[in-house]
Design an enzyme around this catalytic site. Structure first.
Site, PDB file in Angstrom:
ATOM      1  N   LYS A   1     -16.114  -7.011   8.797  1.00  0.00           N
ATOM      2  CA  LYS A   1     -16.581  -7.581   9.515  1.00  0.00           C
ATOM      3  C   LYS A   1     -15.947  -7.539  10.611  1.00  0.00           C
ATOM      4  CE  LYS A   1     -19.636  -9.499   6.666  1.00  0.00           C
ATOM      5  NZ  LYS A   1     -19.459 -10.142   5.448  1.00  0.00           N
TER       6      LYS A   1
ATOM      7  N   HIS B   1       0.880  -1.007   0.027  1.00  0.00           N
ATOM      8  CA  HIS B   1      -0.126   0.093  -0.033  1.00  0.00           C
ATOM      9  C   HIS B   1       0.953   1.238  -0.418  1.00  0.00           C
ATOM     10  CE1 HIS B   1      -3.464  -2.623   2.619  1.00  0.00           C
ATOM     11  NE2 HIS B   1      -3.781  -2.936   1.392  1.00  0.00           N
TER      12      HIS B   1
ATOM     13  N   ARG C   1      -1.378  -6.267  -8.493  1.00  0.00           N
ATOM     14  CA  ARG C   1      -0.150  -7.452  -7.950  1.00  0.00           C
ATOM     15  C   ARG C   1      -0.083  -7.962  -9.103  1.00  0.00           C
ATOM     16  NH1 ARG C   1      -2.395  -7.701  -2.027  1.00  0.00           N
ATOM     17  NH2 ARG C   1      -4.049  -8.391  -3.927  1.00  0.00           N
TER      18      ARG C   1
ATOM     19  N   SER D   1      -2.619  -7.799   2.343  1.00  0.00           N
ATOM     20  CA  SER D   1      -3.215  -7.401   4.710  1.00  0.00           C
ATOM     21  C   SER D   1      -3.437  -9.076   4.981  1.00  0.00           C
ATOM     22  CB  SER D   1      -4.325  -6.392   4.525  1.00  0.00           C
ATOM     23  OG  SER D   1      -3.670  -5.616   4.372  1.00  0.00           O
TER      24      SER D   1
END
Ligand code: PNS
Length: 161
Positions: A42, A18, A91, A129
């Site tokens: 969530k 990022h 990516r 992530s």
């Protein structure tokens, strides 16, 4: 006309992939907003306050990088901010289908906003992530793949290594 781009995502947590895309975007556009989605994950590992704090600290020396949060439709947020461009990182081919769907749906929702894809440096092309959280929680090293602050926070949250 000054160009304003929005780089949206969950950033749970911010990775060096990022950071690479944001740094490239900050060279290309007059301003770039890192827009952290409030309702994308969530049960995020990092709270919204932590994600804002981390991004703010990482980009504190880059005045044209701003950190904000948004909820609801991304295109509505982009329009409210009067930005012209959505930036997304690509990516690998595996990203393409999901990104293609989102870009075209966003274009259908608001034809004035363009999505621009940028590729991170190859050493970050496999980082996500999700993978960072999984590897770290199973005792693997993530040094060099995330900002040091994220590594420290992971250690506090998840424990060693
Ligand atoms: O980092 P991510 O999880 O890949 O980011 C996905 C994100 C936040 C960009 C996407 O889920 C999003 O735009 N959410 C906002 C709601 C929305 O506009 N959904 C329709 C997208 S076509």
């Amino acid at each position: 006309m000054s160009t304003l781009a929005v780089y949206p995502g969950s950033f749970d947590p911010l990775t060096n992939g990022h950071v690479d895309i944001i740094t490239r975007g900050a060279r290309l556009f007059d301003r770039i907003i890192v827009a952290i989605a409030a309702n994308a994950e969530k049960s995020p590992l990092f709270s919204m306050a932590e994600r804002i704090e981390i991004a703010g600290a990482v980009f504190k020396s880059m005045p044209n990088v701003e950190i904000e949060t948004f909820d609801g439709l991304l295109v509505d947020y982009v329009e409210r901010r009067r930005a012209q461009v959505i930036v997304r990182g690509l990516r690998a081919v595996s990203d393409f289908e999901y990104e293609f769907q989102m870009a075209l749906m966003n274009r259908r929702l608001n034809g004035k906003i363009e999505t621009i894809f940028m590729m991170p440096a190859e050493q970050y092309s496999y980082i996500s992530s999700r993978l960072i959280k999984e590897v770290f929680s199973l005792g693997g090293r993530v040094h060099g793949l995330v900002p040091d602050m994220v590594e420290d926070r992971l250690r506090t949250k998840v424990g060693a290594p």
